[in-house]
Design a protein around this motif. Structure first.
Motif, PDB file in Angstrom:
ATOM      1  N   ARG A 187      20.743  44.174  31.285  1.00 61.50           N
ATOM      2  CA  ARG A 187      21.333  43.417  32.383  1.00 61.50           C
ATOM      3  C   ARG A 187      21.461  44.228  33.466  1.00 61.50           C
ATOM      4  NH1 ARG A 187      26.130  44.998  33.617  1.00 61.50           N
ATOM      5  NH2 ARG A 187      26.309  46.030  31.605  1.00 61.50           N
ATOM      6  N   ALA A 188      21.551  45.717  33.411  1.00 60.22           N
ATOM      7  CA  ALA A 188      21.662  46.326  34.784  1.00 60.22           C
ATOM      8  C   ALA A 188      20.492  46.357  35.573  1.00 60.22           C
ATOM      9  CB  ALA A 188      22.177  47.968  34.291  1.00 60.22           C
ATOM     10  N   LEU A 189      19.469  46.472  35.029  1.00 62.75           N
ATOM     11  CA  LEU A 189      17.967  46.294  35.928  1.00 62.75           C
ATOM     12  C   LEU A 189      17.977  45.029  36.605  1.00 62.75           C
ATOM     13  CD1 LEU A 189      15.623  47.856  33.318  1.00 62.75           C
ATOM     14  CD2 LEU A 189      16.791  49.076  35.004  1.00 62.75           C
ATOM     15  N   THR A 190      18.184  43.773  35.911  1.00 58.15           N
ATOM     16  CA  THR A 190      18.270  42.788  36.471  1.00 58.15           C
ATOM     17  C   THR A 190      19.252  42.451  37.536  1.00 58.15           C
ATOM     18  OG1 THR A 190      17.503  41.491  34.528  1.00 58.15           O
ATOM     19  CG2 THR A 190      18.406  40.176  36.274  1.00 58.15           C
ATOM     20  N   GLU A 191      20.373  42.997  37.691  1.00 58.23           N
ATOM     21  CA  GLU A 191      21.449  42.811  38.557  1.00 58.23           C
ATOM     22  C   GLU A 191      21.078  43.666  39.696  1.00 58.23           C
ATOM     23  OE1 GLU A 191      25.066  44.000  36.753  1.00 58.23           O
ATOM     24  OE2 GLU A 191      25.303  41.942  35.523  1.00 58.23           O
ATOM     25  N   SER A 192      20.476  44.963  39.534  1.00 59.75           N
ATOM     26  CA  SER A 192      19.990  46.015  40.447  1.00 59.75           C
ATOM     27  C   SER A 192      19.103  45.342  41.506  1.00 59.75           C
ATOM     28  CB  SER A 192      19.467  47.230  40.013  1.00 59.75           C
ATOM     29  OG  SER A 192      18.292  47.110  39.232  1.00 59.75           O
ATOM     30  N   LEU A 193      18.055  44.498  40.782  1.00 56.69           N
ATOM     31  CA  LEU A 193      17.112  43.703  41.767  1.00 56.69           C
ATOM     32  C   LEU A 193      17.676  42.736  42.525  1.00 56.69           C
ATOM     33  CD1 LEU A 193      14.036  43.540  39.311  1.00 56.69           C
ATOM     34  CD2 LEU A 193      14.592  45.095  40.970  1.00 56.69           C
ATOM     35  N   GLU A 194      18.860  42.157  42.006  1.00 57.13           N
ATOM     36  CA  GLU A 194      19.576  41.094  42.712  1.00 57.13           C
ATOM     37  C   GLU A 194      20.228  41.749  43.941  1.00 57.13           C
ATOM     38  OE1 GLU A 194      19.718  37.851  42.566  1.00 57.13           O
ATOM     39  OE2 GLU A 194      18.942  37.267  40.602  1.00 57.13           O
ATOM     40  N   SER A 195      21.241  42.780  43.503  1.00 55.45           N
ATOM     41  CA  SER A 195      21.993  43.200  44.620  1.00 55.45           C
ATOM     42  C   SER A 195      21.263  43.918  45.715  1.00 55.45           C
ATOM     43  CB  SER A 195      22.675  44.401  43.900  1.00 55.45           C
ATOM     44  OG  SER A 195      22.232  45.530  43.323  1.00 55.45           O
ATOM     45  N   SER A 196      19.847  44.508  45.506  1.00 54.47           N
ATOM     46  CA  SER A 196      19.206  45.227  46.168  1.00 54.47           C
ATOM     47  C   SER A 196      18.273  44.208  47.207  1.00 54.47           C
ATOM     48  CB  SER A 196      18.161  46.092  45.733  1.00 54.47           C
ATOM     49  OG  SER A 196      17.319  45.430  44.844  1.00 54.47           O
ATOM     50  N   GLY A 197      18.244  42.977  46.987  1.00 52.03           N
ATOM     51  CA  GLY A 197      17.503  42.139  47.787  1.00 52.03           C
ATOM     52  C   GLY A 197      16.106  41.683  47.089  1.00 52.03           C
ATOM     53  N   LEU A 198      15.496  42.603  46.235  1.00 51.19           N
ATOM     54  CA  LEU A 198      14.379  42.475  45.726  1.00 51.19           C
ATOM     55  C   LEU A 198      13.957  41.263  44.920  1.00 51.19           C
ATOM     56  CD1 LEU A 198      13.512  46.073  44.618  1.00 51.19           C
ATOM     57  CD2 LEU A 198      12.756  44.911  46.588  1.00 51.19           C
ATOM     58  N   SER A 199      14.970  40.500  44.557  1.00 51.58           N
ATOM     59  CA  SER A 199      14.677  39.428  43.807  1.00 51.58           C
ATOM     60  C   SER A 199      14.171  38.265  44.794  1.00 51.58           C
ATOM     61  CB  SER A 199      16.061  38.908  42.973  1.00 51.58           C
ATOM     62  OG  SER A 199      16.417  39.695  41.895  1.00 51.58           O
ATOM     63  N   GLU A 200      14.672  37.902  45.866  1.00 45.33           N
ATOM     64  CA  GLU A 200      14.237  37.247  46.743  1.00 45.33           C
ATOM     65  C   GLU A 200      12.594  37.534  47.094  1.00 45.33           C
ATOM     66  OE1 GLU A 200      17.014  38.647  46.974  1.00 45.33           O
ATOM     67  OE2 GLU A 200      18.712  36.782  46.753  1.00 45.33           O
ATOM     68  N   ARG A 201      12.570  38.690  47.414  1.00 42.25           N
ATOM     69  CA  ARG A 201      11.211  38.990  47.850  1.00 42.25           C
ATOM     70  C   ARG A 201      10.306  39.031  46.894  1.00 42.25           C
ATOM     71  NH1 ARG A 201      12.221  45.044  49.909  1.00 42.25           N
ATOM     72  NH2 ARG A 201      10.200  44.998  50.278  1.00 42.25           N
ATOM     73  N   ILE A 202      10.679  39.192  45.543  1.00 36.96           N
ATOM     74  CA  ILE A 202       9.604  39.147  44.525  1.00 36.96           C
ATOM     75  C   ILE A 202       9.267  37.562  44.342  1.00 36.96           C
ATOM     76  CG2 ILE A 202       9.571  39.041  41.911  1.00 36.96           C
ATOM     77  CD1 ILE A 202      11.337  41.473  41.805  1.00 36.96           C
ATOM     78  N   ALA A 203      10.449  36.980  44.437  1.00 37.17           N
ATOM     79  CA  ALA A 203      10.047  35.419  44.345  1.00 37.17           C
ATOM     80  C   ALA A 203       9.240  34.937  45.388  1.00 37.17           C
ATOM     81  CB  ALA A 203      11.379  34.705  44.250  1.00 37.17           C
TER      82      ALA A 203
END
Length: 342
Positions: A297-313
Motif C-alpha cells: 500500500r505504501a509503495l502504491t501511494e508513494s507513486l501516486e503522491s509523487s506524480g509518477l503514476s500519471e507519467r507511468i500511465a
C-alpha cells in the motif's frame, strides 16, 4: 528335632535349606526355602531394578529435553540436517519452538523406554516363575512378522513422524504447504498431522504420505514486491519507492517485524509495458503478511503522491501500437486474410 544325619538327608548340599532348618527347625520350610524365599526375592528384585532403571532414564531424558530451551542445544536434540546459522534477531523466535519439539521428542522417548524396560522385566519374571520362554518368543516373532506385513503403512507413518520431529520440519501453529493441504498446523502426532486450511477445512494427513513440506513460519520470511513503472526514469522511481519502504520500516507497528531494512534492488525485468522494479524486505515469519500488505500500500501511494503514476500511465504504449505476434510482437490479433493489405 532332626539330627544332623536327618538334616543331611533332607537338605543334601543345599546351604540355604540347612540354614533355614537351623533357624526354624521346620523341615517343610527348609525344603521349600528356594521357592518360598529365593524366587519371590528375585521377582521383587527384578521389578525394583526395572523401576529404578526406568526412573533414571526418564530423569535423563527430562533433563536433556529441558536443556533444549537454553542457548546451547544438546547434540541429541539437534535436527539431523545441518541448520543455517541464524542471526541474533532470528534467534529470539527459536527457543519456544525448540522447547515444544523437545517436549514431544522427550515424551516419545519416555514411552519407548518404559515399554522396553517393562517388557524385558516381564520376560525375566516369567522365566523365574518357570515358564518356558522359547515357544513364547517364537510365537511373538511370528506375530511380529505378521503385524509387520499387515501394518506396513502404520510403521511407515510412525517412522516418518519420528524423523519429522527430529528434523524439526514443522510444529503446531506453523503455516505449511504439504501438497494437497495448505494451512496452519493444529496438531502433530507420530502418525497423523492435522492442518486447517484458509477455508476452515481440517485435513488429517498421514505422516508417511507427506513427501514434501513447505514451511512458511520457520525462522524468517522474505517479502518480495514487484512494481511496474512503465518507461519513466528507473532511478527516480527507485528513490521514491525506497523512501516509502523506509517509512514503513520505521513505523512502530512494524519496527520489530523487520529483521533487515527493506531494499529496492532495482529493475527486475523489462516487459512491453516498461520496467518492473523489485522491493524486498526480510521479516519475521509472523509479521510477513501484515508487512507485505502495508508495504504494498505504501509503495502504491508513494507513486501516486509523487506524480509518477500519471507519467507511468502516459509512458505505456497503446495496445494498437504494439506489433502483433505474427510480426514478432506480443499482440495476438488474427493476421489479415491473404487478399487484404497489411
Amino acid at each position: 528335632m532332626f539330627t544332623s544325619t536327618d538334616v543331611k538327608t533332607a537338605c543334601g548340599a543345599d546351604v540355604l535349606c540347612k540354614q533355614v532348618f537351623d533357624w526354624t527347625g521346620l523341615q517343610w520350610l527348609a525344603n521349600g526355602s528356594y521357592v518360598i524365599i529365593i524366587k519371590p526375592v528375585r521377582v521383587i528384585g527384578i521389578i525394583l531394578v526395572a523401576m529404578l532403571i526406568r526412573w533414571l532414564l526418564h530423569r535423563a531424558i527430562t533433563r536433556l529435553a529441558s536443556t533444549s530451551s537454553r542457548a546451547s542445544m544438546p547434540a541429541l536434540l539437534k535436527p539431523l540436517k545441518e541448520k543455517v546459522t541464524v542471526t541474533a534477531e532470528e534467534g529470539t523466535f527459536i527457543p519456544e519452538r525448540r522447547r515444544q519439539r523437545a517436549e514431544a521428542i522427550g515424551s516419545v522417548l519416555r514411552s519407548f523406554v518404559s515399554a522396553l524396560i517393562f517388557t524385558m522385566a516381564a520376560l525375566l519374571v516369567m522365566g523365574e516363575l518357570g515358564f518356558n520362554l522359547a515357544p513364547l518368543l517364537a510365537s511373538a516373532g511370528i506375530v511380529g512378522v505378521a503385524l509387520g506385513f499387515g501394518a506396513q503403512s502404520l510403521v511407515k507413518d510412525l517412522i516418518a513422524g519420528l524423523f519429522m520431529l527430529l528434523e524439526d520440519q514443522y510444529g503446531v501453529g506453523d503455516t505449511v504447504d504439504l501438497g494437497e493441504a495448505t494451512g496452519v498446523v493444529e496438531s502433530v502426532g507420530l502418525r497423523i498431522t492435522t492442518v486447517r486450511d484458509a477455508r476452515g477445512v481440517l485435513w488429517y494427513i498421514r505422516n508417511g504420505e507427506i513427501v514434501r513440506v513447505g514451511n512458511k513460519s520457520q525462522g524468517w520470511a522474505m517479502v518480495v514486491i514487484d512494481i511496474p513503472i512503465g518507461f519513466v526514469n528507473s532511478e527516480e522511481a527507485a528513490a521514491v519507492l525506497k523512501a516509502a519502504a523506509e517509512t514503513v520500516a520505521h513505523d512502530p507497528e512494524h519496527e520489530t517485524g523487520f529483521l533487515e531494512p527493506p531494499d529496492v534492488v532495482g529493475v527486475e525485468q523489462l516487459t512491453v509495458d516498461g520496467a518492473v522494479i523489485r522491493t524486498i524486505a526480510k521479516t519475521t515469519a509472523d509479521g510477513q503478511v501484515s508487512i507485505q500488505r502495508d508495504l504494498r500500500r505504501a509503495l502504491t501511494e508513494s507513486l501516486e503522491s509523487s506524480g509518477l503514476s500519471e507519467r507511468i500511465a502516459a509512458s505505456r504504449l497503446p495496445r494498437s501500437a504494439v506489433p502483433p505476434a505474427w510480426l514478432g510482437g506480443t499482440d495476438n490479433t488474427t493476421p489479415p486474410s491473404a487478399g487484404g493489405t497489411v
